[in-house]
Design an enzyme around this catalytic site. Sequence first.
Site, PDB file in Angstrom:
ATOM      1  N   CYS A 176       0.819  -1.226   0.000  1.00  0.00           N
ATOM      2  CA  CYS A 176       0.000   0.000   0.000  1.00  0.00           C
ATOM      3  C   CYS A 176       0.847   1.268   0.000  1.00  0.00           C
ATOM      4  O   CYS A 176       0.343   2.345  -0.324  1.00  0.00           O
ATOM      5  CB  CYS A 176      -0.941   0.012   1.199  1.00  0.00           C
ATOM      6  SG  CYS A 176      -1.964  -1.449   1.288  1.00  0.00           S
ATOM      7  N   ASN A 201     -10.203  -0.538   0.035  1.00  0.00           N
ATOM      8  CA  ASN A 201      -8.751  -0.413   0.111  1.00  0.00           C
ATOM      9  C   ASN A 201      -8.160  -0.807  -1.240  1.00  0.00           C
ATOM     10  O   ASN A 201      -8.172  -1.981  -1.605  1.00  0.00           O
ATOM     11  CB  ASN A 201      -8.238  -1.324   1.236  1.00  0.00           C
ATOM     12  CG  ASN A 201      -6.735  -1.235   1.427  1.00  0.00           C
ATOM     13  OD1 ASN A 201      -6.022  -0.692   0.585  1.00  0.00           O
ATOM     14  ND2 ASN A 201      -6.256  -1.779   2.534  1.00  0.00           N
ATOM     15  N   HIS A 204      -3.645   6.964   3.305  1.00  0.00           N
ATOM     16  CA  HIS A 204      -4.012   5.685   2.692  1.00  0.00           C
ATOM     17  C   HIS A 204      -5.416   5.304   3.175  1.00  0.00           C
ATOM     18  O   HIS A 204      -5.738   5.426   4.350  1.00  0.00           O
ATOM     19  CB  HIS A 204      -2.992   4.628   3.089  1.00  0.00           C
ATOM     20  CG  HIS A 204      -3.391   3.244   2.706  1.00  0.00           C
ATOM     21  ND1 HIS A 204      -3.845   2.921   1.445  1.00  0.00           N
ATOM     22  CD2 HIS A 204      -3.431   2.085   3.424  1.00  0.00           C
ATOM     23  CE1 HIS A 204      -4.132   1.636   1.407  1.00  0.00           C
ATOM     24  NE2 HIS A 204      -3.897   1.106   2.594  1.00  0.00           N
TER      25      HIS A 204
HETATM   26  O1  UT7 Z   1      -3.844  -1.505   3.657  1.00  0.00           O
HETATM   27  C1  UT7 Z   1      -3.219  -1.798   4.859  1.00  0.00           C
HETATM   28  C2  UT7 Z   1      -3.560  -3.117   5.344  1.00  0.00           C
HETATM   29  N1  UT7 Z   1      -4.856  -3.369   5.861  1.00  0.00           N
HETATM   30  C3  UT7 Z   1      -5.450  -2.703   6.867  1.00  0.00           C
HETATM   31  O2  UT7 Z   1      -5.028  -1.647   7.263  1.00  0.00           O
HETATM   32  C4  UT7 Z   1      -6.608  -3.353   7.546  1.00  0.00           C
HETATM   33  C5  UT7 Z   1      -6.462  -3.260   9.053  1.00  0.00           C
HETATM   34  N2  UT7 Z   1      -7.488  -3.961   9.798  1.00  0.00           N
HETATM   35  C6  UT7 Z   1      -8.784  -3.611   9.795  1.00  0.00           C
HETATM   36  O3  UT7 Z   1      -9.184  -2.705   9.091  1.00  0.00           O
HETATM   37  C7  UT7 Z   1      -9.720  -4.323  10.732  1.00  0.00           C
HETATM   38  O4  UT7 Z   1      -8.946  -5.108  11.634  1.00  0.00           O
HETATM   39  C8  UT7 Z   1     -10.760  -5.217  10.034  1.00  0.00           C
HETATM   40  C9  UT7 Z   1     -11.774  -4.345   9.328  1.00  0.00           C
HETATM   41  C10 UT7 Z   1     -10.061  -6.123   9.018  1.00  0.00           C
HETATM   42  C11 UT7 Z   1     -11.493  -6.076  11.048  1.00  0.00           C
HETATM   43  O5  UT7 Z   1     -12.091  -5.262  12.047  1.00  0.00           O
HETATM   44  P1  UT7 Z   1     -11.880  -5.617  13.605  1.00  0.00           P
HETATM   45  O6  UT7 Z   1     -12.668  -4.628  14.332  1.00  0.00           O
HETATM   46  O7  UT7 Z   1     -10.405  -5.649  13.847  1.00  0.00           O
HETATM   47  O8  UT7 Z   1     -12.548  -7.030  13.708  1.00  0.00           O
HETATM   48  P2  UT7 Z   1     -11.907  -8.442  14.101  1.00  0.00           P
HETATM   49  O9  UT7 Z   1     -10.973  -8.906  13.020  1.00  0.00           O
HETATM   50  O10 UT7 Z   1     -11.373  -8.390  15.478  1.00  0.00           O
HETATM   51  O11 UT7 Z   1     -13.198  -9.344  14.052  1.00  0.00           O
HETATM   52  C12 UT7 Z   1     -14.295  -9.138  14.950  1.00  0.00           C
HETATM   53  C13 UT7 Z   1     -15.364 -10.162  14.626  1.00  0.00           C
HETATM   54  C14 UT7 Z   1     -14.834 -11.583  14.516  1.00  0.00           C
HETATM   55  O12 UT7 Z   1     -15.791 -12.465  15.038  1.00  0.00           O
HETATM   56  P3  UT7 Z   1     -15.618 -13.078  16.532  1.00  0.00           P
HETATM   57  O13 UT7 Z   1     -14.314 -13.811  16.503  1.00  0.00           O
HETATM   58  O14 UT7 Z   1     -15.615 -11.884  17.433  1.00  0.00           O
HETATM   59  O15 UT7 Z   1     -16.805 -13.941  16.660  1.00  0.00           O
HETATM   60  C15 UT7 Z   1     -14.735 -11.791  13.015  1.00  0.00           C
HETATM   61  O16 UT7 Z   1     -14.864 -13.154  12.647  1.00  0.00           O
HETATM   62  O17 UT7 Z   1     -15.953  -9.849  13.358  1.00  0.00           O
HETATM   63  C16 UT7 Z   1     -15.937 -11.017  12.520  1.00  0.00           C
HETATM   64  N3  UT7 Z   1     -15.815 -10.592  11.138  1.00  0.00           N
HETATM   65  C17 UT7 Z   1     -16.886 -10.279  10.378  1.00  0.00           C
HETATM   66  N4  UT7 Z   1     -18.199 -10.239  10.641  1.00  0.00           N
HETATM   67  C18 UT7 Z   1     -19.016  -9.855   9.651  1.00  0.00           C
HETATM   68  C19 UT7 Z   1     -14.704 -10.465  10.398  1.00  0.00           C
HETATM   69  N5  UT7 Z   1     -15.015 -10.059   9.151  1.00  0.00           N
HETATM   70  C20 UT7 Z   1     -16.356  -9.934   9.114  1.00  0.00           C
HETATM   71  C21 UT7 Z   1     -17.280  -9.561   8.115  1.00  0.00           C
HETATM   72  N6  UT7 Z   1     -18.596  -9.531   8.433  1.00  0.00           N
HETATM   73  N7  UT7 Z   1     -16.885  -9.214   6.880  1.00  0.00           N
END
Ligand code: UT7
Length: 329
Positions: A116, A286, A256
């Site tokens: 990125c 993204n 970004h």
């Molecule tokens: O370009 C640079 C690289 N990328 C980034 O900068 C991305 C950085 N990370 C993020 O933006 C966030 O961490 C995410 C958007 C990817 C995820 O958000 P989060 O608040 O960190 O959620 P999490 O990964 O801790 O997941 C929370 C819950 C999980 O369920 P449990 O384990 O709590 O039951 C996930 O399985 O949300 C679940 N989950 C979803 N639920 C519905 C993960 N993806 C989804 C989804 N829809 N698409």
Amino acid sequence: MIKRPIARISGLGVAVPDRIVTNHDFEKTLETSDQWIVERTGIKERRHADPGLTLAELSKRASLIAMDRAKVGPKDLGAIILGTATQDRLLPSTACDLQALLGADNAAAYDLSAACSGWLYGLTQAEGLIASGQSEHVLVIGAELLSRIVDQTDRTTAILFGDGAGAAVVSRATDDRGMLSTFIRSDGKLAELLWRPGGGARNPISQAVVNDKSHYIRMAGREVFKSAVLTMAEACDEALRRAGVTSDQIDLLIPHQANIRIIQATADHAGIPMEKVIVNVDRYGNTSSASIPLALAEAVEQGRVKPGSLLLLVAFGAGFTWGSTVIRW
Ligand code: UT7
């Protein structure tokens, strides 16, 4: 001490595929919801390229607009730097394909692998090529077809990424407008938090790689999120310090576009109010190396960037890599 600015952006162009994929489209195929995606990421829709569109072709569309605006012809380009994680082929570079498509016979062309942060890394290299006298005009592209390397059945990554391209012609500065500072850094210890485990020379493509889906992007979202917030804060501070300006002098922050919460945290740290922050993650998701030029071009088109405006650009990506620049437009 080198006197800056050495280089400026003389033309900017963007291109995105026509096909829009909304959160509601993903609701039909994945266990997810528009509400979850909007609340956690700020994304409402993203673009996906149709089969047949190549990265070189998408890059060419953005490049021709940038070159037209810069009034620079293909033979004037001394270098073509293409920041991407989604090359058309692993060998040779997509930048060389683009060079052939443009007829840029006098250029050195190469791909740049900084995920990125690729476009910002490219800007700093362009500045160096101009400073050393190697080139007068450098084409710097950030372009991605991320939909091709994301497992569309994996809800943790599929909803995040989109396709797009942004290009800038970087030319020698002629007055006090241009890049006032640049800053780039990496931390390779954290590579496996955001990566494609299979398909390269270490783990060549095989039936096992395909069965395991390890040729697709894998991400430890929460850890990546924390690193993004920390490093983008550091990058803002460094670019400002090196440019000798303070955040209250900044007219626009162009970060970004990975996640609205990361953008807000970055703006908060820098002390820049959200009215001065360009956000289009809602419409493109993204797009990795394309995201900053896409946001910058939008700001220019909306008339939010004026001659003399002070801009702070900041990126973070896989590697990890991060970087920033202060530009007087
Ligand atoms: O370009 C640079 C690289 N990328 C980034 O900068 C991305 C950085 N990370 C993020 O933006 C966030 O961490 C995410 C958007 C990817 C995820 O958000 P989060 O608040 O960190 O959620 P999490 O990964 O801790 O997941 C929370 C819950 C999980 O369920 P449990 O384990 O709590 O039951 C996930 O399985 O949300 C679940 N989950 C979803 N639920 C519905 C993960 N993806 C989804 C989804 N829809 N698409």
